[in-house]
Design a protein around this motif. Structure first.
Motif, PDB file in Angstrom:
ATOM      1  N   VAL A 176       0.856  -1.183   0.000  1.00 51.41           N
ATOM      2  CA  VAL A 176       0.000   0.000   0.000  1.00 51.41           C
ATOM      3  C   VAL A 176       0.898   1.240   0.000  1.00 51.41           C
ATOM      4  CG1 VAL A 176      -1.850   1.221   1.187  1.00 51.41           C
ATOM      5  CG2 VAL A 176      -1.749  -1.275   1.269  1.00 51.41           C
ATOM      6  N   LEU A 177       0.649   2.166  -0.950  1.00 51.15           N
ATOM      7  CA  LEU A 177       1.567   3.284  -1.164  1.00 51.15           C
ATOM      8  C   LEU A 177       1.409   4.404  -0.142  1.00 51.15           C
ATOM      9  CD1 LEU A 177       1.229   3.494  -5.064  1.00 51.15           C
ATOM     10  CD2 LEU A 177       2.951   2.254  -3.713  1.00 51.15           C
ATOM     11  N   ASN A 178       0.164   4.759   0.174  1.00 47.28           N
ATOM     12  CA  ASN A 178      -0.087   5.887   1.068  1.00 47.28           C
ATOM     13  C   ASN A 178      -1.526   5.814   1.579  1.00 47.28           C
ATOM     14  OD1 ASN A 178      -1.660   6.857  -1.137  1.00 47.28           O
ATOM     15  ND2 ASN A 178       0.204   7.805  -1.992  1.00 47.28           N
ATOM     16  N   ILE A 179      -1.941   6.816   2.340  1.00 45.23           N
ATOM     17  CA  ILE A 179      -3.286   6.815   2.914  1.00 45.23           C
ATOM     18  C   ILE A 179      -4.354   6.816   1.827  1.00 45.23           C
ATOM     19  CG2 ILE A 179      -4.933   8.163   4.289  1.00 45.23           C
ATOM     20  CD1 ILE A 179      -2.561   9.067   6.011  1.00 45.23           C
ATOM     21  N   ALA A 180      -4.156   7.647   0.798  1.00 43.54           N
ATOM     22  CA  ALA A 180      -5.141   7.716  -0.284  1.00 43.54           C
ATOM     23  C   ALA A 180      -5.285   6.366  -0.981  1.00 43.54           C
ATOM     24  CB  ALA A 180      -4.739   8.788  -1.285  1.00 43.54           C
ATOM     25  N   HIS A 181      -4.149   5.682  -1.168  1.00 47.57           N
ATOM     26  CA  HIS A 181      -4.171   4.355  -1.793  1.00 47.57           C
ATOM     27  C   HIS A 181      -4.900   3.362  -0.888  1.00 47.57           C
ATOM     28  CE1 HIS A 181      -1.778   0.795  -3.680  1.00 47.57           C
ATOM     29  NE2 HIS A 181      -2.929   0.986  -4.305  1.00 47.57           N
ATOM     30  N   ALA A 182      -4.656   3.466   0.403  1.00 45.86           N
ATOM     31  CA  ALA A 182      -5.315   2.575   1.369  1.00 45.86           C
ATOM     32  C   ALA A 182      -6.825   2.785   1.340  1.00 45.86           C
ATOM     33  CB  ALA A 182      -4.770   2.820   2.771  1.00 45.86           C
ATOM     34  N   GLU A 183      -7.253   4.049   1.277  1.00 46.23           N
ATOM     35  CA  GLU A 183      -8.686   4.341   1.231  1.00 46.23           C
ATOM     36  C   GLU A 183      -9.326   3.788  -0.040  1.00 46.23           C
ATOM     37  OE1 GLU A 183      -8.772   8.471   3.875  1.00 46.23           O
ATOM     38  OE2 GLU A 183      -8.574   8.573   1.683  1.00 46.23           O
ATOM     39  N   GLU A 184      -8.607   3.892  -1.148  1.00 46.84           N
ATOM     40  CA  GLU A 184      -9.108   3.365  -2.426  1.00 46.84           C
ATOM     41  C   GLU A 184      -9.269   1.846  -2.369  1.00 46.84           C
ATOM     42  OE1 GLU A 184      -7.506   2.884  -7.028  1.00 46.84           O
ATOM     43  OE2 GLU A 184      -6.608   4.403  -5.725  1.00 46.84           O
ATOM     44  N   ILE A 185      -8.252   1.161  -1.838  1.00 44.47           N
ATOM     45  CA  ILE A 185      -8.298  -0.305  -1.729  1.00 44.47           C
ATOM     46  C   ILE A 185      -9.431  -0.728  -0.792  1.00 44.47           C
ATOM     47  CG2 ILE A 185      -7.051  -2.344  -0.900  1.00 44.47           C
ATOM     48  CD1 ILE A 185      -4.447  -0.802  -1.644  1.00 44.47           C
ATOM     49  N   ILE A 205     -14.315   4.488   6.509  1.00 45.68           N
ATOM     50  CA  ILE A 205     -13.329   5.271   5.773  1.00 45.68           C
ATOM     51  C   ILE A 205     -12.632   6.287   6.665  1.00 45.68           C
ATOM     52  CG2 ILE A 205     -14.968   7.047   5.030  1.00 45.68           C
ATOM     53  CD1 ILE A 205     -12.223   5.472   2.835  1.00 45.68           C
ATOM     54  N   LYS A 206     -13.335   6.800   7.676  1.00 48.35           N
ATOM     55  CA  LYS A 206     -12.741   7.832   8.533  1.00 48.35           C
ATOM     56  C   LYS A 206     -11.663   7.269   9.459  1.00 48.35           C
ATOM     57  CE  LYS A 206     -16.253   7.557  12.199  1.00 48.35           C
ATOM     58  NZ  LYS A 206     -17.313   8.300  12.937  1.00 48.35           N
ATOM     59  N   GLU A 207     -11.594   5.937   9.601  1.00 45.94           N
ATOM     60  CA  GLU A 207     -10.596   5.321  10.470  1.00 45.94           C
ATOM     61  C   GLU A 207      -9.309   4.967   9.733  1.00 45.94           C
ATOM     62  OE1 GLU A 207     -12.273   1.894  12.334  1.00 45.94           O
ATOM     63  OE2 GLU A 207     -14.081   2.920  12.997  1.00 45.94           O
ATOM     64  N   VAL A 208      -9.319   5.056   8.394  1.00 44.78           N
ATOM     65  CA  VAL A 208      -8.194   4.555   7.600  1.00 44.78           C
ATOM     66  C   VAL A 208      -6.903   5.305   7.889  1.00 44.78           C
ATOM     67  CG1 VAL A 208      -7.284   4.246   5.257  1.00 44.78           C
ATOM     68  CG2 VAL A 208      -9.655   3.644   5.765  1.00 44.78           C
ATOM     69  N   ALA A 209      -6.953   6.645   7.891  1.00 48.07           N
ATOM     70  CA  ALA A 209      -5.730   7.437   8.048  1.00 48.07           C
ATOM     71  C   ALA A 209      -5.020   7.142   9.366  1.00 48.07           C
ATOM     72  CB  ALA A 209      -6.067   8.925   7.943  1.00 48.07           C
ATOM     73  N   GLN A 210      -5.787   7.159  10.474  1.00 49.14           N
ATOM     74  CA  GLN A 210      -5.185   6.891  11.783  1.00 49.14           C
ATOM     75  C   GLN A 210      -4.605   5.484  11.843  1.00 49.14           C
ATOM     76  OE1 GLN A 210      -5.085   8.972  14.922  1.00 49.14           O
ATOM     77  NE2 GLN A 210      -3.519   7.387  15.019  1.00 49.14           N
ATOM     78  N   ALA A 211      -5.344   4.516  11.315  1.00 50.36           N
ATOM     79  CA  ALA A 211      -4.881   3.127  11.327  1.00 50.36           C
ATOM     80  C   ALA A 211      -3.629   2.961  10.474  1.00 50.36           C
ATOM     81  CB  ALA A 211      -5.989   2.204  10.833  1.00 50.36           C
ATOM     82  N   PHE A 212      -3.610   3.608   9.315  1.00 47.67           N
ATOM     83  CA  PHE A 212      -2.452   3.520   8.422  1.00 47.67           C
ATOM     84  C   PHE A 212      -1.205   4.075   9.108  1.00 47.67           C
ATOM     85  CE2 PHE A 212       0.442   5.085   5.208  1.00 47.67           C
ATOM     86  CZ  PHE A 212       0.445   4.092   4.230  1.00 47.67           C
ATOM     87  N   ASN A 213      -1.336   5.247   9.715  1.00 48.88           N
ATOM     88  CA  ASN A 213      -0.179   5.873  10.373  1.00 48.88           C
ATOM     89  C   ASN A 213       0.311   5.056  11.562  1.00 48.88           C
ATOM     90  OD1 ASN A 213      -0.046   8.084   8.636  1.00 48.88           O
ATOM     91  ND2 ASN A 213      -1.537   9.254   9.825  1.00 48.88           N
ATOM     92  N   SER A 214      -0.614   4.579  12.398  1.00 46.92           N
ATOM     93  CA  SER A 214      -0.217   3.794  13.578  1.00 46.92           C
ATOM     94  C   SER A 214       0.442   2.480  13.175  1.00 46.92           C
ATOM     95  CB  SER A 214      -1.436   3.511  14.459  1.00 46.92           C
ATOM     96  OG  SER A 214      -1.859   4.672  15.124  1.00 46.92           O
ATOM     97  N   ALA A 215      -0.144   1.797  12.192  1.00 48.71           N
ATOM     98  CA  ALA A 215       0.425   0.518  11.744  1.00 48.71           C
ATOM     99  C   ALA A 215       1.808   0.730  11.142  1.00 48.71           C
ATOM    100  CB  ALA A 215      -0.504  -0.142  10.730  1.00 48.71           C
ATOM    101  N   THR A 216       1.971   1.813  10.371  1.00 50.08           N
ATOM    102  CA  THR A 216       3.280   2.118   9.774  1.00 50.08           C
ATOM    103  C   THR A 216       4.321   2.391  10.848  1.00 50.08           C
ATOM    104  OG1 THR A 216       2.216   3.062   7.805  1.00 50.08           O
ATOM    105  CG2 THR A 216       4.511   3.655   8.192  1.00 50.08           C
ATOM    106  N   ASN A 217       3.954   3.217  11.833  1.00 52.18           N
ATOM    107  CA  ASN A 217       4.900   3.560  12.902  1.00 52.18           C
ATOM    108  C   ASN A 217       5.314   2.327  13.696  1.00 52.18           C
ATOM    109  OD1 ASN A 217       4.717   6.233  12.169  1.00 52.18           O
ATOM    110  ND2 ASN A 217       3.193   6.760  13.719  1.00 52.18           N
ATOM    111  N   GLU A 218       4.337   1.489  14.064  1.00 50.20           N
ATOM    112  CA  GLU A 218       4.653   0.271  14.819  1.00 50.20           C
ATOM    113  C   GLU A 218       5.530  -0.660  14.006  1.00 50.20           C
ATOM    114  OE1 GLU A 218       0.971  -0.421  17.907  1.00 50.20           O
ATOM    115  OE2 GLU A 218       1.425  -1.989  16.465  1.00 50.20           O
ATOM    116  N   ALA A 219       5.237  -0.777  12.711  1.00 47.94           N
ATOM    117  CA  ALA A 219       6.024  -1.663  11.848  1.00 47.94           C
ATOM    118  C   ALA A 219       7.470  -1.180  11.745  1.00 47.94           C
ATOM    119  CB  ALA A 219       5.392  -1.737  10.460  1.00 47.94           C
ATOM    120  N   MET A 220       7.653   0.121  11.631  1.00 49.55           N
ATOM    121  CA  MET A 220       9.011   0.668  11.543  1.00 49.55           C
ATOM    122  C   MET A 220       9.787   0.430  12.833  1.00 49.55           C
ATOM    123  SD  MET A 220       9.853   1.867   8.623  1.00 49.55           S
ATOM    124  CE  MET A 220      11.322   2.741   9.172  1.00 49.55           C
ATOM    125  N   LYS A 221       9.108   0.646  13.978  1.00 52.18           N
ATOM    126  CA  LYS A 221       9.799   0.501  15.264  1.00 52.18           C
ATOM    127  C   LYS A 221      10.133  -0.951  15.582  1.00 52.18           C
ATOM    128  CE  LYS A 221       8.001   4.669  17.514  1.00 52.18           C
ATOM    129  NZ  LYS A 221       7.134   5.223  16.463  1.00 52.18           N
TER     130      LYS A 221
END
Length: 657
Positions: free
Chosen positions: A141-150, A177-193
């Motif tokens: 998944v490329l970014n938040i917009a891509h996640a929302e589309e998928i 749809i309103k939960e996607v951005a927060q979930a995307f950012n949190s999942a990305t941050n946890e995955a990186m850490k």
């Protein structure tokens, strides 16, 4: 000629390091452990034959530092390294780094780890192997917009997952749809850490599935066997809490179909050593590939108890070049085993992790039916830098009910003081009728404990027990205080959560006789863990009650239920009714940190109006991001902390007008 290790290094800490040491010592193998600043006095360091300091407390500067661990193995002349679970156990670069030093990796080949470590490529391999997979978008998944589309294409609910993830980290269920951005950012941050890889993918979320996994073992000659399945559906935050083997939901026909797919997948990547293929199963018993863990699992003991196979020993033998000593026809699932994970966390506050020093520690004695895997002791520190698991209790019985009964007893004998933990919550689950009836799914905790766990509703049996225990504590103290130590025979008023019971009791310094509902009860007790655990016999029925005393109030706990209890002489009880109750400040104008950790993000600004449930901030603790939500409406008056600051539980975060 086959290799034979005389010394191995364990690239891990805590419970799993201690567990590996036990098997290695049984095999006559010396063990080297590594440790960080936080673990200098830990149990795995004490049990090891040698210990090497590898850095500061954060995992990225110690247990995740490949160069330091390789150097420690080389300096101590270890012939192999066992990674345990977590940390570097599924890092494809670790075996290659060890290889440069001529040191074996006790685990699968690098190519297999690489193929399965990324959930996207693992799914592609699964499809190629003929394994059933969950519908979804398998690319990155490329970014938040891509996640929302998928998400809109697949349809809600969806699961956003870290491609390199595991252990419930980097995973978020999204229902709108309103939960996607927060979930995307949190999942990305946890995955990186946790994995140093923030790539994500998206799958359709299967509602109320069961989580079933199959343990496999393979050797370097292409032999693969399956050691039965495990039911791992009792989870919070997508992380397992209770596991059992076999699964009460899996038939022999389904088991064989799972075996066939697991073996096909393992052969596709030339797999050897221990591994686990995980599935989700819907209500119609259709199962779908979830992921493959190319390592030892936390819950491996339940498989060991029902098969009689020491999985750690087999991993070491396979690494030495031995063929498996059994084939599929030799594997028999005998009896039933259940595992409970004891965590330092607060079930009343969304299972937020806790840290601190263990003041009291009591586990049941090990036997043929009870196994304890732990890595702590009274006085040990549960660090904010690592996973908060304290211990695992594993029980065994001839059938599921026998294993449950054994677990109920084992948990009642378990006490961890000085740090918030989930023992009472586990007791509640094992007395929950739906659990006993095996009505399990991954949303079980959300369904039955939607507001967290505080205490189960008192039953008539528990009220009776609390009355007897309160009297026993009170009269044993009274007896010690009487100069003549004569027998006490009198009437008493016992309050259990403000409900009054008038009781006649007689105490002789050893035995308490109580008249309750026109029946006689004989009670004898024995204290344990500095008066925090009372083992009592009531009319020949033995049970354990946990307690704490605050002046004349007894806080008692039994089987997931607890109550505040008082004992008075009737005359005093009558006067107590006229005393004014102290009024607590119910103000919700102050938002305090529920856990210790780092404030990684503020989601609000000073002067902003907030609604109930709105995210206020994100605290990172033990490699997990925890979102703190507003519990009341209001306006932000002041923000007391800054992003990037370390905080302690109880620190003021936000003040509302």
């Amino acid at each position: 000629m086959l290799k034979k290790y005389s010394k191995i290094l364990i690239a891990n800490r805590g419970e799993i390091a201690c567990r590996i040491i036990k098997t290695a010592h049984k095999m006559g193998i010396s063990c080297v452990c590594v440790y960080s600043d936080a673990d200098e006095h830990s149990l795995h360091v004490k049990l090891a034959d040698e210990a090497v300091h590898i850095g500061q407390s954060p995992a990225c500067t110690s247990y995740l530092d490949i160069d330091k661990i390789c150097q420690a193995a080389a300096d101590t002349k270890a012939q192999a390294v066992h990674p345990g679970y977590g940390f570097l156990s599924e890092n494809q670069h670790f075996p290659l780094a060890l290889e440069k030093f001529g040191i074996d990796f006790i685990g699968p080949r690098t190519e297999a780890i690489k193929a399965m470590a990324n959930k996207i490529t693992a799914k592609e391999v699964a499809v190629k192997s003929g394994v059933s997979v969950v519908p979804g978008y398998t690319g990155a998944v490329l970014n938040i917009a891509h996640a929302e589309e998928i998400a809109q294409q697949i349809g809600f609910p969806i699961m956003i997952k870290a491609a390199a993830g595991g252990g419930g980290k980097g995973m978020r269920i999204v229902r709108s749809i309103k939960e996607v951005a927060q979930a995307f950012n949190s999942a990305t941050n946890e995955a990186m850490k946790n994995f140093k890889d923030g790539s994500l993918f998206i799958e359709k979320y299967v509602e109320l599935p069961r989580h079933i996994e199959v343990q496999i073992l393979g050797d370097k000659f292409g032999n693969i066997v399956c050691l039965g399945e495990r039911e791992c559906s009792i989870q919070r935050h997508n992380q397992k809490v209770i596991e059992e083997s076999p699964s009460p939901f899996v038939t022999e026909e389904i088991r064989q179909k799972m075996y066939e797919q697991c073996i096909s997948l393992a052969k596709q990547v030339n797999y050897f050593s221990a591994g686990t293929v995980e599935f989700i199963m819907d209500k119609d018993k259709q199962f779908y590939f979830l992921e493959m863990n190319t390592r030892l699992q936390v819950e491996h003991p339940v498989t060991e108890l029902v098969t009689g196979i020491d999985i750690v020993e087999e991993m070491i033998r396979v690494s030495c070049g031995e063929k498996l000593r059994f084939n599929q026809e030799d594997i028999r699932l005998n009896g039933w085993a259940i595992e409970s994970r004891i965590y330092a966390e607060d079930p009343a506050k969304n299972f937020f992790p806790a840290s601190g020093r263990i003041k009291y520690y009591n586990m049941p004695k090990e036997s043929s039916n009870v196994r304890i895997d732990d890595g702590v002791f009274a006085g040990a520190e549960v660090s904010m830098f690592y996973d908060p698991m304290i211990a695992k209790i594993i029980t065994y019985g001839k059938d599921r009910m026998a294993a449950i009964n054994c677990m109920q007893q084992a948990l009642s004998e378990s006490y961890v003081g000085g740090i918030t933990n989930n023992i009472e919550f586990l007791e509640s689950i094992f007395h929950q009728p739906a659990f006993i009836a095996a009505k399990l799914h991954t949303g079980f905790i959300s369904e039955f404990y939607s507001n967290g766990f505080h205490s189960d509703i008192l039953t008539e049996e528990s009220i009776q027990i609390f009355i007897f225990i309160s009297l026993y504590i009170y009269l044993s103290n009274e007896y010690r205080n009487w100069v003549l130590c004569k027998e006490i025979d009198d009437s008493f008023s016992v309050f259990v959560d403000k409900n009054e019971y008038n009781i006649r009791a007689k105490y002789d310094g050893v035995t308490l006789l109580v008249i309750y509902n026109h029946n006689e009860y004989l009670i004898q007790g024995r204290w344990n863990v500095s008066y925090k655990l009372l083992q009592v016999i009531i009319n020949n029925h033995a049970l354990n009650v946990k307690m704490s005393i605050n002046k004349n109030m007894y806080l008692l706990g039994y089987a997931g239920m607890k109550a505040q209890c008082f004992v008075y002489y009737p005359s005093i009880a009558n006067l107590s009714k006229f005393m004014l109750e102290s009024k607590e400040d119910k103000s919700m104008l102050y938002v305090e940190a529920p856990i210790s950790g780092m404030l990684v993000k503020l989601c609000v600004d000073q002067g902003e109006k907030i609604e109930i449930g709105q995210p206020l901030c994100i605290i990172e603790a033990m490699k997990m991001e925890n979102i703190i939500h507003a519990e009341t409406k209001g306006t932000i008056k002041t923000i007391a902390m800054k992003e990037g600051e370390s905080i302690r539980s109880g620190d003021l975060l936000i003040e509302l007008e």
